[in-house]
Enzyme design. Structure first.
Site, PDB file in Angstrom:
ATOM      1  N   ASP A 123       0.876  -1.154   0.000  1.00  0.00           N
ATOM      2  CA  ASP A 123       0.000   0.000   0.000  1.00  0.00           C
ATOM      3  C   ASP A 123       0.929   1.224   0.000  1.00  0.00           C
ATOM      4  O   ASP A 123       2.057   1.133   0.481  1.00  0.00           O
ATOM      5  CB  ASP A 123      -0.872  -0.027   1.257  1.00  0.00           C
ATOM      6  N   ARG A 124       0.477   2.337  -0.536  1.00  0.00           N
ATOM      7  CA  ARG A 124       1.357   3.513  -0.582  1.00  0.00           C
ATOM      8  C   ARG A 124       1.292   4.345   0.695  1.00  0.00           C
ATOM      9  O   ARG A 124       2.287   4.491   1.399  1.00  0.00           O
ATOM     10  CB  ARG A 124       1.006   4.391  -1.797  1.00  0.00           C
ATOM     11  N   ASP A 125       0.111   4.886   0.985  1.00  0.00           N
ATOM     12  CA  ASP A 125      -0.036   5.876   2.051  1.00  0.00           C
ATOM     13  C   ASP A 125      -0.119   5.222   3.427  1.00  0.00           C
ATOM     14  O   ASP A 125      -0.959   4.359   3.669  1.00  0.00           O
ATOM     15  CB  ASP A 125      -1.273   6.735   1.790  1.00  0.00           C
ATOM     16  N   ASP A 152       1.074   9.316   5.270  1.00  0.00           N
ATOM     17  CA  ASP A 152      -0.198   9.660   4.650  1.00  0.00           C
ATOM     18  C   ASP A 152      -0.438  11.161   4.727  1.00  0.00           C
ATOM     19  O   ASP A 152      -0.434  11.749   5.802  1.00  0.00           O
ATOM     20  CB  ASP A 152      -1.341   8.919   5.338  1.00  0.00           C
ATOM     21  N   TYR A 182      -5.238  12.912   0.246  1.00  0.00           N
ATOM     22  CA  TYR A 182      -5.408  13.430  -1.119  1.00  0.00           C
ATOM     23  C   TYR A 182      -4.194  14.215  -1.594  1.00  0.00           C
ATOM     24  O   TYR A 182      -4.309  15.282  -2.196  1.00  0.00           O
ATOM     25  CB  TYR A 182      -6.690  14.267  -1.234  1.00  0.00           C
ATOM     26  N   ASN A 219      -5.474   2.706  -3.288  1.00  0.00           N
ATOM     27  CA  ASN A 219      -6.731   3.396  -3.549  1.00  0.00           C
ATOM     28  C   ASN A 219      -6.436   4.896  -3.612  1.00  0.00           C
ATOM     29  O   ASN A 219      -5.800   5.427  -2.703  1.00  0.00           O
ATOM     30  CB  ASN A 219      -7.740   3.142  -2.425  1.00  0.00           C
ATOM     31  N   SER A 239      -8.982   7.581  -4.205  1.00  0.00           N
ATOM     32  CA  SER A 239     -10.333   8.090  -4.450  1.00  0.00           C
ATOM     33  C   SER A 239     -10.370   9.599  -4.647  1.00  0.00           C
ATOM     34  O   SER A 239     -11.379  10.134  -5.113  1.00  0.00           O
ATOM     35  CB  SER A 239     -11.267   7.692  -3.305  1.00  0.00           C
ATOM     36  N   ARG A 245     -11.037  -1.365  -6.366  1.00  0.00           N
ATOM     37  CA  ARG A 245     -10.840  -0.692  -5.080  1.00  0.00           C
ATOM     38  C   ARG A 245     -10.697  -1.712  -3.952  1.00  0.00           C
ATOM     39  O   ARG A 245     -11.532  -2.583  -3.781  1.00  0.00           O
ATOM     40  CB  ARG A 245     -12.012   0.249  -4.800  1.00  0.00           C
ATOM     41  N   LYS A 246      -9.592  -1.580  -3.203  1.00  0.00           N
ATOM     42  CA  LYS A 246      -9.416  -2.456  -2.047  1.00  0.00           C
ATOM     43  C   LYS A 246     -10.570  -2.229  -1.077  1.00  0.00           C
ATOM     44  O   LYS A 246     -10.957  -1.091  -0.884  1.00  0.00           O
ATOM     45  CB  LYS A 246      -8.077  -2.161  -1.354  1.00  0.00           C
TER      46      LYS A 246
END
Length: 181
Positions: free
Chosen positions: A10-12, A18, A21, A53, A55, A98-99
Protein backbone atom coordinates in the site's frame (compact mmCIF):
# COMPACT_ATOMS: atom_id res chain seq x y z
CA UNK A 1 6.08 -18.79 4.24
CA UNK A 2 7.88 -19.58 1.00
CA UNK A 3 9.85 -16.92 -0.83
CA UNK A 4 7.26 -14.66 -2.48
CA UNK A 5 7.33 -14.02 -6.21
CA UNK A 6 6.54 -10.33 -5.52
CA UNK A 7 5.75 -7.99 -2.64
CA UNK A 8 3.04 -5.39 -3.14
CA UNK A 9 2.76 -2.40 -0.82
CA UNK A 10 0.00 0.00 0.00
CA UNK A 11 1.36 3.51 -0.58
CA UNK A 12 -0.04 5.88 2.05
CA UNK A 13 0.91 5.13 5.68
CA UNK A 14 2.82 2.06 4.51
CA UNK A 15 5.63 3.25 2.20
CA UNK A 16 5.14 6.99 2.74
CA UNK A 17 3.48 9.14 5.38
CA UNK A 18 -0.20 9.66 4.65
CA UNK A 19 -1.07 13.15 3.45
CA UNK A 20 -4.79 12.97 2.61
CA UNK A 21 -5.41 13.43 -1.12
CA UNK A 22 -1.79 14.38 -1.69
CA UNK A 23 -1.08 15.82 -5.12
CA UNK A 24 2.15 17.57 -4.10
CA UNK A 25 5.36 15.55 -4.60
CA UNK A 26 7.21 17.83 -2.16
CA UNK A 27 5.02 16.54 0.68
CA UNK A 28 6.14 12.92 0.21
CA UNK A 29 8.02 11.54 3.25
CA UNK A 30 9.11 7.89 3.41
CA UNK A 31 7.95 5.81 6.36
CA UNK A 32 10.71 4.69 8.73
CA UNK A 33 12.54 1.68 7.31
CA UNK A 34 11.01 1.96 3.83
CA UNK A 35 14.29 2.43 1.96
CA UNK A 36 15.98 -0.47 3.71
CA UNK A 37 12.92 -2.73 3.36
CA UNK A 38 12.78 -2.17 -0.40
CA UNK A 39 16.55 -2.60 -0.70
CA UNK A 40 16.36 -5.94 1.09
CA UNK A 41 13.70 -7.20 -1.31
CA UNK A 42 15.62 -5.98 -4.35
CA UNK A 43 18.81 -7.61 -3.01
CA UNK A 44 16.88 -10.90 -2.98
CA UNK A 45 15.60 -10.37 -6.52
CA UNK A 46 11.99 -9.96 -5.44
CA UNK A 47 9.94 -7.54 -7.55
CA UNK A 48 8.10 -4.81 -5.64
CA UNK A 49 5.00 -2.86 -6.53
CA UNK A 50 2.36 -0.54 -5.14
CA UNK A 51 -1.40 -1.09 -5.00
CA UNK A 52 -3.21 2.04 -3.82
CA UNK A 53 -6.73 3.40 -3.55
CA UNK A 54 -6.72 6.99 -4.81
CA UNK A 55 -10.33 8.09 -4.45
CA UNK A 56 -9.23 11.73 -4.58
CA UNK A 57 -9.32 11.33 -8.37
CA UNK A 58 -12.96 10.23 -8.33
CA UNK A 59 -13.80 12.98 -5.84
CA UNK A 60 -12.28 15.64 -8.12
CA UNK A 61 -9.58 16.48 -5.56
CA UNK A 62 -6.68 15.01 -7.58
CA UNK A 63 -5.83 14.40 -11.19
CA UNK A 64 -4.24 11.29 -12.67
CA UNK A 65 -1.19 13.45 -13.43
CA UNK A 66 -0.91 14.57 -9.80
CA UNK A 67 -1.02 10.95 -8.58
CA UNK A 68 1.63 9.99 -11.16
CA UNK A 69 3.82 12.91 -9.99
CA UNK A 70 3.53 11.85 -6.34
CA UNK A 71 4.33 8.24 -7.34
CA UNK A 72 7.35 9.47 -9.31
CA UNK A 73 8.58 11.25 -6.16
CA UNK A 74 8.19 8.03 -4.17
CA UNK A 75 10.22 6.26 -6.88
CA UNK A 76 12.91 8.95 -6.66
CA UNK A 77 13.13 8.71 -2.86
CA UNK A 78 12.87 4.93 -2.46
CA UNK A 79 14.28 3.63 -5.72
CA UNK A 80 12.07 2.65 -8.61
CA UNK A 81 9.27 0.23 -7.89
CA UNK A 82 8.49 -2.36 -10.54
CA UNK A 83 4.81 -1.54 -10.96
CA UNK A 84 2.25 0.99 -9.77
CA UNK A 85 -1.48 0.25 -9.83
CA UNK A 86 -4.12 2.54 -8.36
CA UNK A 87 -7.88 2.72 -8.17
CA UNK A 88 -9.27 6.16 -9.05
CA UNK A 89 -12.82 5.35 -7.94
CA UNK A 90 -14.87 6.41 -4.93
CA UNK A 91 -16.27 3.62 -2.74
CA UNK A 92 -19.80 4.16 -4.08
CA UNK A 93 -18.67 3.24 -7.61
CA UNK A 94 -18.60 -0.45 -6.67
CA UNK A 95 -15.61 -1.15 -8.93
CA UNK A 96 -13.62 -4.38 -8.79
CA UNK A 97 -10.29 -2.64 -8.31
CA UNK A 98 -10.84 -0.69 -5.08
CA UNK A 99 -9.42 -2.46 -2.05
CA UNK A 100 -10.71 -4.63 -0.35
CA UNK A 101 -11.66 -6.07 -3.73
CA UNK A 102 -8.89 -8.02 -5.49
CA UNK A 103 -8.51 -6.01 -8.72
CA UNK A 104 -5.40 -4.01 -7.82
CA UNK A 105 -3.54 -7.07 -6.52
CA UNK A 106 -4.53 -9.17 -9.53
CA UNK A 107 -3.45 -6.44 -11.96
CA UNK A 108 -0.11 -5.83 -10.22
CA UNK A 109 0.62 -9.57 -10.23
CA UNK A 110 -0.29 -9.76 -13.93
CA UNK A 111 2.02 -6.85 -14.75
CA UNK A 112 4.85 -8.52 -12.83
CA UNK A 113 4.23 -11.86 -14.54
CA UNK A 114 3.52 -13.75 -11.30
CA UNK A 115 0.54 -15.47 -9.75
CA UNK A 116 -1.33 -13.42 -7.14
CA UNK A 117 -1.17 -16.44 -4.82
CA UNK A 118 2.62 -16.06 -4.81
CA UNK A 119 2.47 -12.40 -3.73
CA UNK A 120 2.59 -10.77 -0.32
CA UNK A 121 0.60 -7.58 0.26
CA UNK A 122 1.87 -5.29 3.02
CA UNK A 123 -0.50 -2.59 4.19
CA UNK A 124 -1.80 -0.66 7.17
CA UNK A 125 -5.57 -1.24 7.17
CA UNK A 126 -8.13 -3.99 6.83
CA UNK A 127 -8.88 -3.10 3.20
CA UNK A 128 -5.29 -4.05 2.32
CA UNK A 129 -5.70 -7.41 4.05
CA UNK A 130 -9.09 -7.91 2.40
CA UNK A 131 -7.63 -7.29 -1.06
CA UNK A 132 -4.81 -9.76 -0.37
CA UNK A 133 -7.28 -12.40 0.83
CA UNK A 134 -9.69 -11.82 -2.08
CA UNK A 135 -6.83 -12.20 -4.59
CA UNK A 136 -5.44 -15.31 -2.88
CA UNK A 137 -2.28 -13.47 -1.77
CA UNK A 138 -0.73 -13.35 1.71
CA UNK A 139 -1.42 -10.25 3.79
CA UNK A 140 0.88 -8.63 6.34
CA UNK A 141 -0.51 -5.77 8.40
CA UNK A 142 1.72 -2.96 9.70
CA UNK A 143 -0.64 -0.99 11.96
CA UNK A 144 -0.57 2.78 12.28
CA UNK A 145 -2.56 5.18 14.47
CA UNK A 146 -5.53 4.90 12.11
CA UNK A 147 -5.61 1.08 12.02
CA UNK A 148 -8.68 -0.14 13.87
CA UNK A 149 -8.30 -2.70 16.68
CA UNK A 150 -10.60 -5.14 14.86
CA UNK A 151 -8.38 -4.88 11.76
CA UNK A 152 -5.38 -5.86 13.85
CA UNK A 153 -7.32 -8.71 15.47
CA UNK A 154 -8.45 -10.16 12.13
CA UNK A 155 -5.17 -9.75 10.20
CA UNK A 156 -3.42 -12.97 9.18
CA UNK A 157 -0.04 -11.55 10.23
CA UNK A 158 0.82 -8.35 12.13
CA UNK A 159 4.26 -6.74 12.31
CA UNK A 160 5.13 -3.61 14.30
CA UNK A 161 6.88 -1.81 11.42
CA UNK A 162 7.74 -2.06 7.75
CA UNK A 163 11.26 -3.39 8.19
CA UNK A 164 10.07 -6.14 10.52
CA UNK A 165 7.36 -7.05 8.00
CA UNK A 166 9.89 -7.45 5.19
CA UNK A 167 12.24 -9.41 7.44
CA UNK A 168 9.31 -11.69 8.27
CA UNK A 169 8.48 -12.13 4.58
CA UNK A 170 12.11 -12.99 3.86
CA UNK A 171 12.49 -15.06 7.04
CA UNK A 172 12.23 -18.59 5.69
CA UNK A 173 14.24 -17.68 2.62
CA UNK A 174 16.99 -16.08 4.72
CA UNK A 175 17.13 -19.07 7.08
CA UNK A 176 17.55 -21.48 4.17
CA UNK A 177 20.38 -19.34 2.77
CA UNK A 178 22.14 -19.38 6.15
CA UNK A 179 21.90 -23.20 6.25
CA UNK A 180 23.63 -23.37 2.85
CA UNK A 181 26.59 -21.20 3.88
Amino acid sequence: MNRPSAVLFDRDDTLVEDVPYNGDPERVRPMPGAREALRMLRDHGIPVGVVSNQSGIGRGLLTEAAVRNVNARVDALLGPLDTWVHCPHVPEDGCGCRKPRPGLVLEAARRLGVRAAECVVIGDIGADMGAARAAGATGVLVPTARTLPEEVASAPCVCPDLLTAVRHVLGDHLRSLRRLS
